[in-house]
Design an enzyme around this catalytic site. Structure first.
Site, PDB file in Angstrom:
ATOM      1  N   LYS A 198      27.587  71.956  42.132  1.00 18.06           N
ATOM      2  CA  LYS A 198      28.196  72.366  40.864  1.00 18.06           C
ATOM      3  C   LYS A 198      27.475  73.549  40.235  1.00 18.06           C
ATOM      4  O   LYS A 198      27.935  74.089  39.231  1.00 18.06           O
ATOM      5  CB  LYS A 198      28.233  71.187  39.884  1.00 18.06           C
ATOM      6  CG  LYS A 198      29.303  70.162  40.254  1.00 18.06           C
ATOM      7  CD  LYS A 198      29.396  69.041  39.238  1.00 18.06           C
ATOM      8  CE  LYS A 198      30.511  68.063  39.620  1.00 18.06           C
ATOM      9  NZ  LYS A 198      30.589  66.913  38.691  1.00 18.06           N
ATOM     10  N   HIS A 223      32.850  71.826  45.004  1.00 16.93           N
ATOM     11  CA  HIS A 223      31.436  71.470  44.869  1.00 16.93           C
ATOM     12  C   HIS A 223      30.856  70.617  46.000  1.00 16.93           C
ATOM     13  O   HIS A 223      29.688  70.796  46.334  1.00 16.93           O
ATOM     14  CB  HIS A 223      31.173  70.818  43.493  1.00 16.93           C
ATOM     15  CG  HIS A 223      31.458  69.355  43.411  1.00 16.93           C
ATOM     16  ND1 HIS A 223      32.694  68.855  43.066  1.00 16.93           N
ATOM     17  CD2 HIS A 223      30.668  68.266  43.637  1.00 16.93           C
ATOM     18  CE1 HIS A 223      32.645  67.545  43.052  1.00 16.93           C
ATOM     19  NE2 HIS A 223      31.439  67.151  43.404  1.00 16.93           N
TER      20      HIS A 223
END
Length: 329
Positions: A198, A223
């Site tokens: 992330k 992510h």
């Protein structure tokens, strides 16, 4: 040392059927479970459905060549033991093989004994690299990555302490499932670091106090692959990278980033997927209230066999029920 008493599963990828069968028979004689594929595309389909310990592939394959296959396999399974075989060792081939992510290079004329020994040697080498996670250098590195994860949690309005809670849930399940000490250590690291990707998600998306748009979800969906790529750059974290990459796969093959199915999804990733989902559902969000324990477990059970491994869901329900009973006592 790895436990070679457990049956090794090996995927043999060769275009020539005689060579393919010869290697299969030889490795079967050593007690290996041997799967085969005639080309790279077929091999990747097998790996989406089955988990194997090692891949033996020819450098020369129709369509996707062996080096391209190696890069594709290592992207999905960074710790995979992959042996490449060639008819002739042209100058620079060994360097190309190693740069593709494969473990070793052997002659196509090698005996089953030589190939089997090479698989074992490279599996032991990779296991030794994993054990180096206990060294001072690796410990410093992991602390640095954990600091990055904490920073990511801190800048998200609704993800504070998410990784810590996911880690706690994952370890509770792992203990109930009698995982080995090494598996527990890998699971703990993977749970702590699973969202490190992330770092590549825009701050505005991570901190948005509202439901995400379709375009913003595209950023979020990247992510797990970013987490795997980030962690796989460190040899000692190869297994952790695999778990982080696959914690959003679904058992029916509809997950991401690789669409793995069933047991092709690593066990620890299947555990992490469930603890991650439960934690997310039971946490307060600006755009929705947290679910109760009963609502969250009902939701998990409703997706058993499609999104989640049903047996592992029941392990989570059991450990949480025990924890709730103890708290009430």
């Amino acid at each position: 040392m790895i436990n070679i008493n457990n049956k090794l599963s090996v995927l043999v990828v060769y275009g020539h059927p005689v060579v393919r069968q010869h290697i299969k028979v030889g490795l079967t004689g050593y007690g290996c479970e041997v799967l085969t594929a005639p080309d790279g595309e077929s091999a990747l389909m097998v790996l989406k459905q089955r988990r194997v310990d090692a891949v033996v592939a020819g450098v020369e394959l129709l369509g996707m060549n062996g080096l391209q296959l190696a890069r594709a396999v290592i992207r999905v399974y960074p710790h995979m033991t992959m042996i490449m075989a060639a008819r002739e060792f042209e100058p620079g081939l060994a360097a190309k093989v190693l740069s593709s992510g494969a473990s070793d290079l052997v002659s196509e004329a090698a005996t089953a004994d030589e190939i089997h020994n090479m698989i074992i040697k490279n599996m032991e080498r990779r296991a030794a690299l994993s054990r180096r996670i206990l060294t001072d250098r690796a410990e410093v590195l992991v602390k640095a990555i954990r600091a990055i994860v904490s920073a990511i949690d801190a800048k998200s309005l609704h993800a504070s302490k998410h990784s810590g809670r996911v880690t706690q849930l994952s370890l509770m399940m792992g203990e109930r499932m009698s995982l080995s000490s090494q598996e527990m250590a890998t699971l703990e690291l993977a749970a702590q670091l699973h969202d490190v990707g992330k770092i590549g998600t825009p701050d505005a998306v991570l901190s948005k106090p509202d439901v995400l748009t379709d375009e913003e979800w595209v950023d979020v969906l990247k992510h797990p692959a970013l987490s795997g790529a980030f962690l796989s750059a460190v040899p000692e974290l190869g297994e952790v990278a695999t778990i982080a990459r696959h914690h959003h796969e679904h058992v029916d093959g509809t997950g991401y980033p690789d669409g793995l199915q069933g047991e092709a999804i690593p066990l620890l990733a299947r555990i992490l997927a469930i603890s991650d989902a439960y934690e997310a559902m039971t946490s307060e969000r600006p755009y929705r209230h947290a679910m109760s324990h009963e609502q969250a477990t009902s939701e998990l059970r409703s997706h058993c066999g499609t999104q989640f491994d049903s047996q592992i869901v029941e392990h989570l329900v059991a450990v949480l029920s025990t924890a709730i009973e103890r708290k009430a006592a």
